[in-house]
Design a protein around this motif. Structure first.
Motif, PDB file in Angstrom:
ATOM      1  N   THR A  29      -3.526  -5.085  11.182  1.00  0.00           N
ATOM      2  CA  THR A  29      -3.902  -4.118  10.170  1.00  0.00           C
ATOM      3  C   THR A  29      -2.983  -3.814   9.423  1.00  0.00           C
ATOM      4  N   ARG A  30      -3.379  -3.402   8.342  1.00  0.00           N
ATOM      5  CA  ARG A  30      -2.628  -2.951   7.181  1.00  0.00           C
ATOM      6  C   ARG A  30      -2.939  -1.492   6.953  1.00  0.00           C
ATOM      7  N   HIS A  31      -2.018  -0.746   6.591  1.00  0.00           N
ATOM      8  CA  HIS A  31      -1.978   0.652   6.387  1.00  0.00           C
ATOM      9  C   HIS A  31      -2.674   1.190   5.131  1.00  0.00           C
ATOM     10  N   THR A  54      -0.754  -9.444  18.304  1.00  0.00           N
ATOM     11  CA  THR A  54      -0.092  -9.049  19.484  1.00  0.00           C
ATOM     12  C   THR A  54      -0.802  -9.439  20.784  1.00  0.00           C
ATOM     13  N   GLN A 104      -2.671  -2.676  21.891  1.00  0.00           N
ATOM     14  CA  GLN A 104      -1.860  -2.729  20.570  1.00  0.00           C
ATOM     15  C   GLN A 104      -2.729  -2.596  19.341  1.00  0.00           C
ATOM     16  N   TYR A 164      -4.217   0.859  18.831  1.00  0.00           N
ATOM     17  CA  TYR A 164      -2.946   1.478  18.378  1.00  0.00           C
ATOM     18  C   TYR A 164      -2.712   1.209  16.810  1.00  0.00           C
ATOM     19  N   ASP A 165      -2.817   0.015  16.320  1.00  0.00           N
ATOM     20  CA  ASP A 165      -2.616  -0.360  15.059  1.00  0.00           C
ATOM     21  C   ASP A 165      -3.668   0.448  14.147  1.00  0.00           C
ATOM     22  N   LEU A 166      -5.044   0.236  14.483  1.00  0.00           N
ATOM     23  CA  LEU A 166      -6.132   0.767  14.064  1.00  0.00           C
ATOM     24  C   LEU A 166      -5.968   2.074  13.841  1.00  0.00           C
ATOM     25  N   LEU A 224       4.327   8.279  13.163  1.00  0.00           N
ATOM     26  CA  LEU A 224       3.639   9.352  13.774  1.00  0.00           C
ATOM     27  C   LEU A 224       4.252  10.690  13.654  1.00  0.00           C
ATOM     28  N   ARG A 250      -3.808  11.775  14.128  1.00  0.00           N
ATOM     29  CA  ARG A 250      -2.418  11.600  14.553  1.00  0.00           C
ATOM     30  C   ARG A 250      -2.407  11.584  16.120  1.00  0.00           C
ATOM     31  N   LEU A 252       0.151   2.405  24.596  1.00  0.00           N
ATOM     32  CA  LEU A 252       1.040   1.036  24.457  1.00  0.00           C
ATOM     33  C   LEU A 252       2.255   1.352  25.321  1.00  0.00           C
ATOM     34  N   VAL A 257      -3.247   3.945  13.930  1.00  0.00           N
ATOM     35  CA  VAL A 257      -2.232   4.372  12.843  1.00  0.00           C
ATOM     36  C   VAL A 257      -2.720   4.071  11.608  1.00  0.00           C
ATOM     37  N   ALA A 258      -3.451   3.105  11.496  1.00  0.00           N
ATOM     38  CA  ALA A 258      -3.941   2.867   9.891  1.00  0.00           C
ATOM     39  C   ALA A 258      -4.899   3.889   9.553  1.00  0.00           C
ATOM     40  N   PHE A 266      -4.677   6.950  10.700  1.00  0.00           N
ATOM     41  CA  PHE A 266      -3.988   8.115  10.586  1.00  0.00           C
ATOM     42  C   PHE A 266      -3.351   8.031   9.102  1.00  0.00           C
ATOM     43  N   VAL A 267      -2.805   6.843   8.620  1.00  0.00           N
ATOM     44  CA  VAL A 267      -2.048   6.457   7.611  1.00  0.00           C
ATOM     45  C   VAL A 267      -3.045   6.909   6.326  1.00  0.00           C
ATOM     46  N   GLN A 290      -2.148  -7.652  22.613  1.00  0.00           N
ATOM     47  CA  GLN A 290      -2.994  -6.521  23.433  1.00  0.00           C
ATOM     48  C   GLN A 290      -4.047  -6.299  22.241  1.00  0.00           C
ATOM     49  N   LEU A 291      -5.073  -7.221  22.114  1.00  0.00           N
ATOM     50  CA  LEU A 291      -6.055  -7.048  21.142  1.00  0.00           C
ATOM     51  C   LEU A 291      -7.315  -6.877  21.544  1.00  0.00           C
ATOM     52  N   ALA A 303      -6.650  14.572   9.751  1.00  0.00           N
ATOM     53  CA  ALA A 303      -5.272  13.791   9.923  1.00  0.00           C
ATOM     54  C   ALA A 303      -4.485  14.136  11.067  1.00  0.00           C
ATOM     55  N   SER A 304      -4.486  15.537  11.744  1.00  0.00           N
ATOM     56  CA  SER A 304      -3.754  15.936  13.037  1.00  0.00           C
ATOM     57  C   SER A 304      -4.575  15.270  13.821  1.00  0.00           C
ATOM     58  N   ALA A 347      -3.687   8.440  17.532  1.00  0.00           N
ATOM     59  CA  ALA A 347      -2.639   7.519  17.432  1.00  0.00           C
ATOM     60  C   ALA A 347      -1.494   7.608  18.423  1.00  0.00           C
ATOM     61  N   VAL A 348      -1.034   8.721  18.675  1.00  0.00           N
ATOM     62  CA  VAL A 348      -0.285   9.199  19.510  1.00  0.00           C
ATOM     63  C   VAL A 348      -0.603   8.827  21.045  1.00  0.00           C
ATOM     64  N   TRP A 365       5.356  13.077  11.970  1.00  0.00           N
ATOM     65  CA  TRP A 365       4.723  13.637  10.784  1.00  0.00           C
ATOM     66  C   TRP A 365       4.225  15.140  10.869  1.00  0.00           C
TER      67      TRP A 365
END
Lengths: 416, 882
Positions: A15-17, A59, B711, B714-716, A385, B207, B217, B718-719, B721-722, A61-62, B203-204, B210-211, A387
């Motif tokens: 994923t790309r932010h 990863t 993972q 989580y990545d998703l 995170l 977040r 994870l 985070v994305a 969230f960002v 864990q997909l 956003a919160s 994501a947390v 933030w």
């Protein structure tokens, strides 16, 4: 003679932010499609097999969906595929390669290189794999695998030295390219080159670098790079290598571009309306916008009107591109007191006084921008995170600029 | 605006009225109540009201209807507004019409709708309605303040007065737009809201998501690390398997060896115990035999001694029996001696008795002799007594008594009784007197008392009876009786007379005494016994004395006296008592001796019985010993003891060997090592099992987790969230811009307000100081309302001022505005029936302030009490009459 396809770093599931919403989904889909495209290349180029040098998956864990789609695409590859576990998808307890889904759905012609024992692809062609079993190995896995394979070979002289093409399949940083001198897992290049020179090895297929790289001077040690771009830093992404080996002559390595996405960084100096127009023109000229990620490094001083114009431009274009965003660390834009468009508006009375006050604040010089770091970590690399939203930030240069822009916009609206 | 003329026809109570206003100065319109002062202004208001068209049927219009007339109300006004001077007339309800005539600058004439529209256009352009509304003051209306900020004319004027051009015509809509933008992101009170809040929340939430994914994870990472650790542990344990097993085998081998040594030692120890027991038994058997033999010998010896002692006892008995004869003899001798002593004693006693008897006899004889004498004496006495008359003292006393009675009678008789004297005349004669012969002689005659009668009888011749008188006769009788009685007594007693009686009595008494005496002596002598008894006793004694005297031995003379006899008797008794004791002694000695002999005899009998028993037992023991010897001879027993000793020595040597071996074997150590090895193996296996189990468990968890795609999740996350964070940044940036813009504009606008408030305030102050003096001041807020008034240093908030003060300030503020606005742009200041609350002293001064503005603008004062405004210089007064 053997011809095969060398690829690596598919990073399936990445994923790309900066990719938002459907762009992320299309990006993910493109990476799966790359498998099909390189399969087509393998067929067209009459490759006997495909080696994927690590980081097949982003990863271990997909989601099942992602793994399922990757396997589905792999099934479409018409030749045998050899997958090497890399640092992203090591053979740790969580490994995808032993997951029930993978074991069940893995096509028969897809093989996972789980051991460091040489694998015979066919008579006369042998792979020397160096799979990762954890994220942090403390030795040169490639060197160890090669040493073991050659030692075994020496113990069995009957197998004959001549005629067998031996391809090393590895993953990781080569010591000569690794800025971390203390990395014990770095792949030592010199012994490999010795063995290549001695004719014991014929090609070293590597993964980890997402840019196509010819390592050393042998011409037989290559990073294929990722088949689809993953980062702005990558110089030569999007290729696969068609490799032709013959015991007699040096390898013939032919890059074939399969990538469909582009990551661009545009640097612009903005000093006036003309510059904004130029930027707009440049952006408009970019092809395949829906598969293009543009990172803008903008510097300069704009009048309020130009600033408003720029904001509008970025907003409009942001919806067209896969991603269009300001590279914060390399962006320094200010609203100029002089180059203001307020003159046309003839703001009288207290409005004029207020605009003047904000203009002063907007023009307050900021601390000197930090020097540009060539290839530092992106802000996304620090803990994303950590933030905290502070809505009470006081007025500053930026908010004053925005406020002026807003005033400008509203004044025009009201005047109309 | 400037009003020039106003004409009302059929409006309310006004039939037809025209009022003409001067161009400048104060106009006072006075008239009684209900004359239609206010109606003037109302009608003018309605005329200017764009809503109140001629065709309107609105309530306000209907209110103008004339009273009691069926006519349409008509209002016509001529006034200047902006650059126009015009005349405008409207008739409502009936005969409706609208007429507009623009008098200057360019003459125009309109009617109907066109007229209305043209007027509306002019008014919208040139009339500041808020100001028009604000500058009217009615006493009946509220006395509060009006919002003057809405008046563009005033603000312009104030801007002009403050010297800065702070007001922008576009200000309000722009501010509105800014406010609108601000409210997209914030609440009215400035808190985060709207889009900003939504974006922040999104956003919160992202977040948090994501947390959360990150935690999952991390859990996975921990799980993998755990798995790695377990695998390492497993490998280490497996590597140790062989070593543990080997150690156990070694320990077991050692243990087997040691066990053998221990068993050998146990066996030899047991053998040693058995040998010791055998040896002890043999020695005991021998000892028992020897003791039996010894016991037999001892018993024989004791039996022999017993037999011997029986013999000795027999000899003793014989000796004792011999001694018996002597003792018997001694006793007999003693008995003989005692018998003799008894005899002597008896004799001595008899002697004593004999002597006593003799003495008794003698005494008895003497007594009897004396008795005899005494009896004789007694007999004599008694004879004498018998001879003597039986007169005793009582008899004597009776006699004496009788004689005394006689004497007394005689005396009495003689004394009282005649006397008879008898004298014999010739020869004595014998006369019987009273039977008694008396010889009476002639010499002496006889004097006789008659006494009781006298019977004189001369025997054969005569008898004279003299009878005394009765008393004398009685007396004589008594005397006779007494004499008879005496004589009787004498006779009875045998005495002749008293004297005799007395002598006899004496003799008799003496004799009786003598008898008594003798009798006493006899009694004494007899000592209570009778004479017969004494005699019998004597007789007895004599017989006794005479009887035994013959048996007395010759050698034994009778002692001379009783004392001696008694002494002898006592000695004999003592001697006999001694002899008795001797006999007693001898007899007891014999008795003791005889008892001893019997004891000896009994002892011998007993010893004989015992000996017999002993002999029997001895016989039995002897037989038993013989039997024992039959079984095992003494020699055999001795041999057994010796053999057991030898055997024991052998076993002991063996035991010492095994003991030494045992000591050298370190049994405890080996056993402990075995236990350790065992335990280690058990622990090792348990550990192995635990780790295997844990590994399987973790493996299961890992497999489960690996399919979850944490993972990627989580990545998703985070994305996402960002993305939302960037979005929030964008929104926040816009929000900040809006906020800053609003804040800055607001601040500047307020500053501008403050700036133009100042001239207004100064004007009010100036006017106020004319009324109240130099201490007057007011505070004016940004919205041009008066907040407080200061007078003589006392500051009072507007709301708390008195009605009069508020009224005055209201008027002052309006006049101030009128004074501030441009001459052409101003509107008339209309004060309707005001200053009713104001005290008369102040009226003058209030009146004076009207004059100032009045020079620049029209000031219309409506009143029914024109006195209030007398103080206004140069005022035009228009009087309305009904």
């Amino acid at each position: 003679m053997v011809r095969f396809l060398h690829t690596a770093d598919w990073q399936i599931g990445m994923t790309r932010h900066f990719l938002q919403g459907e762009a992320q989904a299309r990006f993910a889909a493109a990476r799966i499609d790359a498998i099909r495209r390189l399969g087509a290349v393998a067929r067209e180029q009459e490759c006997e097999f495909v080696v994927v040098c690590g980081d097949v998956f982003e990863t271990n864990q997909l989601s099942r969906q992602t793994v399922g789609r990757a396997l589905e695409a792999l099934a479409a590859v018409p030749v045998p595929v050899y997958l090497l576990p890399g640092n992203h998808d090591p053979l740790d307890p969580l490994t995808i390669y032993r997951s029930p889904q993978f074991v069940r759905d893995c096509p028969d012609h897809v093989h996972v290189l789980t051991g460091s024992e040489p694998v015979v692809v066919r008579e006369g062609v042998e792979l020397v794999p160096a799979p990762w079993s954890g994220k942090h190995p403390d030795t040169d896995l490639v060197g160890a695998a090669v040493t073991a394979a050659l030692a075994a070979e020496e113990r069995m002289p009957t197998a004959g030295r001549g005629g067998t093409v031996r391809i090393v399949v590895g993953h990781g940083a080569v010591d000569v390219l690794d800025p971390d001198r203390a990395n014990r897992a770095a792949i030592a290049l010199a012994p490999l080159e010795q063995e290549l020179a001695a004719g014991c090895l014929h090609y070293v297929a590597l993964g980890d670098r997402h840019s196509r790289t010819d390592v050393g001077s042998s011409g037989a040690v290559w990073y294929s790079g990722a088949p689809e771009v993953t980062d702005h830093r990558e110089a030569l992404p999007g290729d696969v290598l068609v490799v032709e080996l013959d015991d007699e002559r040096p390898p013939v390595v032919t890059p074939v571009h399969v990538g469909t996405w582009t990551f661009r960084t545009l640097q612009h100096e903005l000093t006036g309306a003309a510059d904004v127009t130029a930027l707009a023109r440049d952006l408009a000229a970019l092809p395949d916008k829906d598969r293009t990620v543009v990172r803008l490094a903008l510097r300069g001083v704009l009048g309020v009107a130009e600033h408003a114009e720029l904001s509008d431009l970025l907003e409009e274009q942001g919806e067209v591109f896969a991603a269009l965003y300001l590279w914060d660390r390399h962006t320094d834009l200010r609203v100029s007191t002089e180059a203001t468009g307020f003159g046309d508006l003839r703001l009288g009375g207290f409005l004029g006084a207020a605009a003047e006050e904000m203009r002063d604040l907007a023009g307050t010089p900021l601390p000197v921008a930090e020097p540009v770091v060539a290839e530092g970590p992106e802000p996304g690399d620090v803990d994303p995170l950590a933030w905290d939203f502070t809505p009470e930030a006081g007025p500053d240069h930026e908010s004053a600029t925005d406020a002026l822009t807003l005033l400008y916009r509203f004044s025009r609206e009201v005047a109309r | 605006m400037r009003l020039h003329r106003l004409h009302l026809q059929d409006v309310k109570g006004v039939h037809d009225r025209t009022v003409t206003f001067p161009d400048t100065g104060v106009v006072v319109i006075e008239g009684p109540n209900e004359v239609g002062k206010t109606t003037l202004l109302e009608a003018f208001d309605l005329l200017l009201d764009p809503r109140a068209k001629a065709t309107s049927q609105s309530r306000a219009v209907k209110a103008l209807k004339p009273l009691g007339r069926d006519a349409g109300p008509r209002v016509e006004a001529e006034f200047s507004v902006g650059r126009h001077r015009l005349r405008f007339a409207k008739q409502w309800l009936r005969g409706t019409s609208t007429e507009l005539e623009i008098l200057s600058p360019v003459h125009e004439q309109h009617t109907g709708e066109a007229a209305q529209q043209r007027l509306d256009g002019i008014l919208a352009e040139s009339l500041d309605r808020p100001l028009w509304d604000a500058l009217r003051f009615t006493q009946a209306g509220e006395m509060g303040q009006v919002a003057l900020t809405d008046s563009a004319v005033l603000t312009e004027a104030l801007d002009g007065a403050s010297g800065v051009d702070l007001h922008s015509a576009d200000g309000a809509p722009l501010l509105e737009r800014v406010e609108e933008e601000f409210l997209r992101y914030y609440t009215r009170t400035g808190r985060v809201g709207g889009e900003l809040k939504t974006a922040a929340a999104a956003a919160s939430a992202a977040r948090d998501e994501a947390v959360h994914a990150h935690q999952a994870l991390m859990e996975t990472q921990e799980l993998v690390q755990h798995h790695d650790r377990l695998r390492d542990e497993m490998a280490a344990l497996t590597a140790r398997d062989a070593a543990v097993a080997e150690a156990l085998d070694r320990a077991r081998a050692h243990d087997a060896e040691v066990t053998r040594v221990v068993r050998a030692h146990e066996e030899s120890t047991a053998a040693l115990a058995r040998a010791r027991r055998d040896s002890v038994q043999a020695r005991e058997a021998l000892a028992r035999r020897e003791r039996a033999v010894q016991d037999l010998a001892d018993a024989q010896e004791r039996l022999d001694q017993a037999a011997e002692s029986v013999g000795e006892h027999r000899v003793g008995l014989a000796a004792a029996q011999e001694a018996t004869t002597g003792l018997v003899a001694a006793r007999d001798t003693a008995r003989a001696a005692r018998d003799r002593a008894s005899e002597v004693a008896d004799l001595a006693a008899a002697d004593v008795e004999e002597i006593d008897t003799a003495e008794r006899v003698a005494r008895l004889c003497a007594v009897l002799e004396r008795l005899t004498r005494l009896r004789a004496e007694e007999a004599t006495a008694r004879a004498e007594l018998t001879e003597c008359p039986e007169v005793d003292s009582s008899t004597v006393r009776s006699l004496e008594s009788a004689e005394r009675s006689l004497v007394r009678f005689r005396a009495q008789l003689e004394a009282s009784s005649p006397r008879v004297a008898l004298v014999a005349l010739g020869q004595p004669r014998t006369v019987v007197i009273n039977g008694e012969s008396l010889t009476v002689d002639g010499v002496d005659g006889s004097d006789l008392p008659v006494r009781g009668g006298l019977e004189l009888e001369l025997p054969g011749e005569l008898r004279v009876t003299v009878r005394p008188e009765q008393g004398s006769a009685q007396l004589a009788t008594d005397l006779a009786h007494a004499e008879a009685h005496l004589a009787d007594l004498l006779e009875q007693s045998g005495v002749s007379d008293l004297a005799d009686a007395r002598g006899a009595a004496e003799r008799r008494s003496a004799t009786a005494a003598r008898i008594r005496h003798v009798t006493e002596r006899i009694t004494d002598l007899l000592e209570g016994r009778s004479e017969e008894e004494l005699t019998a006793e004597l007789q007895q004694l004599r017989e006794r004395t005479d009887g035994p005297g013959a048996s007395r031995p010759v050698d034994h003379a009778l002692p001379p006296d009783a004392a001696t006899a008694r002494a002898v008797a006592r000695a004999a008794v003592a001697a006999r008592r001694t002899a008795d004791e001797q006999v007693e002694l001898a007899e007891s000695a014999l008795r003791r001796h005889e008892q001893r002999c019997a004891q000896l005899e009994l002892q011998i009998q007993k010893s004989l019985g015992v000996n017999e028993t002993l002999t029997e037992r001895l016989q039995r023991d002897r037989e038993r010993l013989a039997e024992g010897r039959q079984e095992a001879s003494d020699e055999a027993l001795q041999e057994a003891v010796r053999a057991a000793g030898v055997a024991y020595a052998q076993v002991e040597a063996r035991a010492s060997v095994t003991g030494r071996e045992l000591e050298e074997a370190d049994v405890d150590g080996v056993r402990a090592r075995l236990a350790d090895a065992d335990r280690e193996r058990v622990e090792h296996e348990a550990e192995l099992s635990r780790v295997r189990h844990a590994l399987a468990q973790v493996q299961g968890q890992v497999e489960m987790v690996s399919g979850e795609g944490r993972q990627e999740t989580y990545d998703l996350a985070v994305a996402e969230f960002v993305r939302l964070r960037q979005e929030l940044d964008t929104v926040h940036r816009r929000a900040r811009a809006a906020r800053q813009l609003r804040e800055t504009l607001g601040r500047h606008r307020d500053a501008a307000h403050r700036a133009y408030v100042r001239p207004y305030q100064q004007e009010i102050r100036r006017l106020g100081q004319q009324v109240y003096g130099p201490s007057f001041d007011v505070e004016v807020a940004e919205d041009l309302t008066i907040t407080s008034r200061t007078l003589e240093g006392t500051c009072v908030p507007f709301d708390q001022l008195s009605g009069g003060a508020r009224e005055q300030l209201g008027i002052l503020s309006r006049l101030a505005v009128a004074g501030l606005v441009e001459e052409g742009a101003g509107v008339p200041v209309v004060i309707d029936d005001a200053l009713g609350y104001t005290d008369p002293e102040r009226l003058d001064r209030v009146g004076s302030v009207f004059a100032g503005p009045g020079e620049r603008t029209q000031v219309v004062l409506l009143t029914c009490t024109p006195e209030r405004y007398r103080g206004i210089p140069g005022a035009t007064t228009i009087e309305l009459t009904a």
